[in-house]
Write a protein that holds these residues in place. Structure first.
Motif, PDB file in Angstrom:
ATOM      1  N   ASP A  46      -0.411  -2.239   7.016  1.00 48.44           N
ATOM      2  CA  ASP A  46      -1.253  -2.285   8.201  1.00 48.44           C
ATOM      3  C   ASP A  46      -1.363  -3.721   8.651  1.00 48.44           C
ATOM      4  OD1 ASP A  46      -1.818   0.394   8.581  1.00 48.44           O
ATOM      5  OD2 ASP A  46      -3.422   0.378   7.096  1.00 48.44           O
ATOM      6  N   ASP A  47      -0.964  -3.967   9.881  1.00 48.01           N
ATOM      7  CA  ASP A  47      -1.049  -5.324  10.407  1.00 48.01           C
ATOM      8  C   ASP A  47      -2.431  -5.517  11.007  1.00 48.01           C
ATOM      9  OD1 ASP A  47      -0.805  -7.765  11.487  1.00 48.01           O
ATOM     10  OD2 ASP A  47       0.652  -7.207  13.022  1.00 48.01           O
ATOM     11  N   GLU A  48      -3.325  -6.101  10.220  1.00 46.99           N
ATOM     12  CA  GLU A  48      -4.707  -6.293  10.663  1.00 46.99           C
ATOM     13  C   GLU A  48      -4.826  -7.468  11.621  1.00 46.99           C
ATOM     14  OE1 GLU A  48      -6.739  -4.102   9.954  1.00 46.99           O
ATOM     15  OE2 GLU A  48      -6.043  -3.142   8.119  1.00 46.99           O
ATOM     16  N   SER A  49      -3.858  -8.357  11.557  1.00 43.90           N
ATOM     17  CA  SER A  49      -3.963  -9.595  12.333  1.00 43.90           C
ATOM     18  C   SER A  49      -3.817  -9.339  13.832  1.00 43.90           C
ATOM     19  CB  SER A  49      -2.884 -10.588  11.881  1.00 43.90           C
ATOM     20  OG  SER A  49      -1.604 -10.036  12.091  1.00 43.90           O
ATOM     21  N   ALA A  50      -3.121  -8.245  14.173  1.00 41.11           N
ATOM     22  CA  ALA A  50      -2.801  -8.011  15.585  1.00 41.11           C
ATOM     23  C   ALA A  50      -4.033  -7.642  16.407  1.00 41.11           C
ATOM     24  CB  ALA A  50      -1.751  -6.914  15.711  1.00 41.11           C
ATOM     25  N   GLY A  51      -4.900  -6.809  15.840  1.00 45.65           N
ATOM     26  CA  GLY A  51      -6.010  -6.313  16.634  1.00 45.65           C
ATOM     27  C   GLY A  51      -7.309  -7.051  16.365  1.00 45.65           C
ATOM     28  N   SER A  52      -8.238  -6.908  17.244  1.00 49.12           N
ATOM     29  CA  SER A  52      -9.580  -7.435  17.007  1.00 49.12           C
ATOM     30  C   SER A  52     -10.278  -6.513  16.017  1.00 49.12           C
ATOM     31  CB  SER A  52     -10.351  -7.470  18.332  1.00 49.12           C
ATOM     32  OG  SER A  52     -10.287  -6.195  18.940  1.00 49.12           O
ATOM     33  N   PRO A  53     -11.331  -6.991  15.358  1.00 57.62           N
ATOM     34  CA  PRO A  53     -11.996  -6.144  14.367  1.00 57.62           C
ATOM     35  C   PRO A  53     -12.441  -4.836  14.997  1.00 57.62           C
ATOM     36  CG  PRO A  53     -12.810  -8.398  14.226  1.00 57.62           C
ATOM     37  CD  PRO A  53     -11.924  -8.323  15.436  1.00 57.62           C
ATOM     38  N   GLY A  54     -12.109  -3.750  14.344  1.00 56.57           N
ATOM     39  CA  GLY A  54     -12.499  -2.456  14.881  1.00 56.57           C
ATOM     40  C   GLY A  54     -11.416  -1.841  15.738  1.00 56.57           C
ATOM     41  N   PRO A 100       0.831  -1.214   0.000  1.00 59.42           N
ATOM     42  CA  PRO A 100       0.000   0.000   0.000  1.00 59.42           C
ATOM     43  C   PRO A 100       0.862   1.260   0.000  1.00 59.42           C
ATOM     44  CG  PRO A 100      -0.639  -1.508   1.784  1.00 59.42           C
ATOM     45  CD  PRO A 100       0.636  -2.027   1.209  1.00 59.42           C
ATOM     46  N   ALA A 101       0.436   2.251  -0.759  1.00 63.72           N
ATOM     47  CA  ALA A 101       1.109   3.548  -0.780  1.00 63.72           C
ATOM     48  C   ALA A 101       0.060   4.636  -0.881  1.00 63.72           C
ATOM     49  CB  ALA A 101       2.073   3.629  -1.960  1.00 63.72           C
ATOM     50  N   ASP A 102       0.147   5.621   0.000  1.00 64.94           N
ATOM     51  CA  ASP A 102      -0.747   6.781  -0.062  1.00 64.94           C
ATOM     52  C   ASP A 102      -0.027   7.922  -0.753  1.00 64.94           C
ATOM     53  OD1 ASP A 102      -2.720   5.457   1.255  1.00 64.94           O
ATOM     54  OD2 ASP A 102      -2.360   6.395   3.207  1.00 64.94           O
ATOM     55  N   ILE A 103      -0.779   8.702  -1.504  1.00 61.65           N
ATOM     56  CA  ILE A 103      -0.231   9.892  -2.139  1.00 61.65           C
ATOM     57  C   ILE A 103      -1.253  11.004  -1.986  1.00 61.65           C
ATOM     58  CG2 ILE A 103      -1.050   9.089  -4.415  1.00 61.65           C
ATOM     59  CD1 ILE A 103       1.334  10.644  -5.647  1.00 61.65           C
ATOM     60  N   TRP A 104      -0.794  12.202  -1.672  1.00 58.81           N
ATOM     61  CA  TRP A 104      -1.703  13.333  -1.532  1.00 58.81           C
ATOM     62  C   TRP A 104      -0.948  14.634  -1.832  1.00 58.81           C
ATOM     63  CZ3 TRP A 104       0.691  10.743   2.374  1.00 58.81           C
ATOM     64  CH2 TRP A 104       1.370  11.479   3.338  1.00 58.81           C
ATOM     65  N   ILE A 105      -1.657  15.731  -1.865  1.00 55.99           N
ATOM     66  CA  ILE A 105      -1.053  17.039  -2.129  1.00 55.99           C
ATOM     67  C   ILE A 105      -0.911  17.776  -0.804  1.00 55.99           C
ATOM     68  CG2 ILE A 105      -1.342  19.233  -3.373  1.00 55.99           C
ATOM     69  CD1 ILE A 105      -0.923  16.887  -5.255  1.00 55.99           C
ATOM     70  N   THR A 106       0.230  18.413  -0.593  1.00 56.71           N
ATOM     71  CA  THR A 106       0.422  19.147   0.667  1.00 56.71           C
ATOM     72  C   THR A 106       0.412  20.658   0.461  1.00 56.71           C
ATOM     73  OG1 THR A 106       2.835  19.021   0.462  1.00 56.71           O
ATOM     74  CG2 THR A 106       1.753  17.253   1.684  1.00 56.71           C
ATOM     75  N   ALA A 107       0.624  21.117  -0.774  1.00 61.51           N
ATOM     76  CA  ALA A 107       0.597  22.564  -1.046  1.00 61.51           C
ATOM     77  C   ALA A 107       0.495  22.792  -2.545  1.00 61.51           C
ATOM     78  CB  ALA A 107       1.855  23.237  -0.497  1.00 61.51           C
ATOM     79  N   VAL A 108      -0.178  23.887  -2.931  1.00 62.37           N
ATOM     80  CA  VAL A 108      -0.277  24.258  -4.344  1.00 62.37           C
ATOM     81  C   VAL A 108       0.147  25.717  -4.487  1.00 62.37           C
ATOM     82  CG1 VAL A 108      -1.797  24.475  -6.353  1.00 62.37           C
ATOM     83  CG2 VAL A 108      -2.188  22.642  -4.699  1.00 62.37           C
ATOM     84  N   GLY A 109       1.116  25.980  -5.355  1.00 65.19           N
ATOM     85  CA  GLY A 109       1.566  27.351  -5.603  1.00 65.19           C
ATOM     86  C   GLY A 109       1.178  27.782  -7.010  1.00 65.19           C
TER      87      GLY A 109
END
Lengths: 149, 149, 149, 149
Positions: free
Chosen positions: C90-98, C68-77
């Protein structure tokens, strides 16, 4: 021919695909030599690769010092030509002067280059000067060990 | 098979060397499939490339959508095996359903893989399971257009 | 984001330079998304990279499954914009659902992109639609751990 | 520093990611110099990249001739050190001898390297000799134009 540290893969050898990258670099330099010798710039007038054949004979290990590579022409046609290459090391230390040492051949390869018109995006015939310069470089076919079936 | 924007070279086509990078990726995925089907992990037990033959039949243009690539086995020996590949597009839009469309073949290639013992750094014989799984994948030889002289 | 086997270097990790190659690919896909959402094609109208800042927080290991990779904009000039990225698991296995699991962040990065006129070879102002679409993607600055001196 | 033809991307410039590949090569050569001067081999004892900051100030065009690149140390800590780089061309033709020419700076960059124990896979302290050799190379901080917010 300069080998980059990044040409190694996770197995710690120069990666087989990067060997073709190195040969591309040898070819580009040879094409520029051609221009210096009165020939055309094949890079600018356009050449595309139609075929590669590569034999990996010994593992190539990364090092700072350049690795010797020979390049020559094996055939010239109306709209294409064949390039031969050998990447190797000559072990001079083994023999007495004049006796010569052992040659370790890492890679032998052949590339079919097709003359290409970048503007029209189609194959073109080789020019007279291109043919003459390329023909003056013709040498023996690449001595491949295995032949394809 | 996902093509990266950076697989293009200065001519704006997928570079001929990067095509071999793409085929490496197809091969690595196939080897992992092999493991999922009860076979060994050729990546971990060790395989090196001894030979490539590649034909470039049509320019491959970069795009976001994956490009279909077939991979199969063409021969299995005692310590090596031959891999065949085809990168192509099927034009479904041209024909009516059932009539089929045209196939554009961009690349055909063959690779000789040699089983390799990573620990000792030498060739090894293929194991019984490796042979069985590889032989179950055997299909036709790669229909190369040009044959090397 | 697909990681190639060849993105590993001789140390067996995804090479730090290849991480920028992966981020380039994420950026190219985001730019094409922009076009699908009514925006211009930044790839075609022209964008060049003026600056990269990258933090490597944990070694990224090659695997077949996408990362997974997130991409977003932090500033526009007026003629440039800032892109932020995070590569993580994200390690989903560690926690209970939610309850949620732990996030392993491999890389955080920021790129300054400058709008560029490919025809004239010079910087240009962002168009109105470009600005609007980019501004609609603005989110928090990249939470770098180390700050440059 | 040798630039490969393949370092160009589809826009015909040396690609921004490949610039980091070139800097990696400059760094690897500097590390080997270090060993030749009585220092340890950082490549073998282990160094990983924790951070890059790169400014692209002018487009770098591919050419056969090597491009000058300076590399130096800007700081040494207990388990890490900072590397500075500049890729440039000095235009000697413009000025009379002694008057000096214009310097075109293509790229300025900084890398944080962390000493790493390859065997245990964890950070380690720099050795006494490593520190001494690295400290003898210390020079000014990289004069970045833009500062991150």
């Amino acid at each position: 021919m300069t080998v980059r540290w990044s040409d190694m893969d996770a197995f710690g050898h120069v990666n087989n695909v990067q060997v073709l990258r190195l040969l591309e670099e040898v070819r580009v330099h040879a094409f520029e030599d051609l221009r210096d010798h009165g020939g055309p710039s094949l890079l600018e007038s356009g050449v595309v690769v139609a075929r590669h054949e590569v034999e990996y004979l010994a593992p190539l290990v990364w090092r700072l010092a350049p690795v010797p590579a020979d390049i020559w022409i094996t055939a010239v046609g109306g709209a294409s030509f064949e390039v031969g290459y050998e990447i190797y090391d000559d072990d001079e230390s083994a023999g007495s002067p004049g006796a010569g040492g052992e040659r370790t051949v890492y890679v032998r390869a052949a590339t079919t280059c097709v003359a290409y018109d970048l503007a029209t995006g189609s194959a073109r015939r080789l020019g007279t000067v291109e043919r003459e310069v390329l023909e003056s470089w013709i040498d023996e076919p690449v001595p491949f060990r295995r032949r394809s079936r």
